[in-house]
Design a protein around this motif. Structure first.
Motif, mmCIF file in Angstrom:
data_model
loop_
_atom_site.group_PDB
_atom_site.id
_atom_site.type_symbol
_atom_site.label_atom_id
_atom_site.label_comp_id
_atom_site.label_asym_id
_atom_site.label_seq_id
_atom_site.Cartn_x
_atom_site.Cartn_y
_atom_site.Cartn_z
ATOM 1 N N PRO A 66 -6.814 4.168 -0.753
ATOM 2 C CA PRO A 66 -5.781 3.141 -0.894
ATOM 3 C C PRO A 66 -5.216 2.714 0.460
ATOM 4 N N LYS A 68 -1.826 0.405 2.304
ATOM 5 C CA LYS A 68 -0.428 0.012 2.079
ATOM 6 C C LYS A 68 -0.335 -1.494 1.798
ATOM 7 N N ASN A 69 0.647 -1.867 0.978
ATOM 8 C CA ASN A 69 0.888 -3.285 0.670
ATOM 9 C C ASN A 69 1.112 -4.107 1.937
ATOM 10 N N LYS A 109 1.121 1.163 -2.607
ATOM 11 C CA LYS A 109 -0.260 1.228 -2.141
ATOM 12 C C LYS A 109 -1.147 0.408 -3.067
ATOM 13 N N ARG A 111 -5.369 -0.210 -4.156
ATOM 14 C CA ARG A 111 -6.771 0.208 -4.073
ATOM 15 C C ARG A 111 -7.634 -1.034 -4.269
#
Length: 119
Positions: A66, A68-69, A109, A111
């Motif tokens: 994943p 981070k945004n 997060k 993916r």
């Protein structure tokens, strides 16, 4: 039917006015009017989706780690724009941009998934 002026419109009403418009507009002009043109915002939406696609493609890793945004946001990714939703058997909805998609995880997060096209 002859071309009517404003006085005839007032006397005879809407039907005769519409008929007059159809007679007054030359055939070539009618074809030009009836031709559908892509609205300007379609191109803007397409550019955003293509940018999202390029970002997902660049940040995709096969291990499924994943990210981070903020990494997506810093690249210019816009979460509201997608081409579809792909549902996994586990009940997960993946938001797609063509063959790349993302799933929102906990704690900000994301993916990224690769879903090959099936033809």
């Amino acid at each position: 039917m002859p071309i009517l002026d404003a006085k005839d419109y007032l006397k005879d009403g809407r039907t005769r006015y519409i008929a007059a418009i159809n007679v007054a507009i030359p055939q070539a002009a009618r074809k030009k009017i009836s031709k559908w043109e892509e609205p300007e915002h379609f191109g803007q939406v397409n550019r955003i989706i293509m940018r999202n696609y390029q970002i997902l493609k660049r940040l995709y890793n096969e291990r499924g780690m994943p990210i981070k945004n903020w990494q997506l946001s810093d690249e210019g990714f816009e979460f509201k724009f997608m081409t579809g939703i792909y549902k996994l058997d586990e009940g997960i909805d993946i938001f797609m941009c063509y063959e790349y998609g993302w799933y929102q995880l906990q704690d900000n997060k994301v993916r990224i998934y690769f879903v090959p096209r099936f033809f």
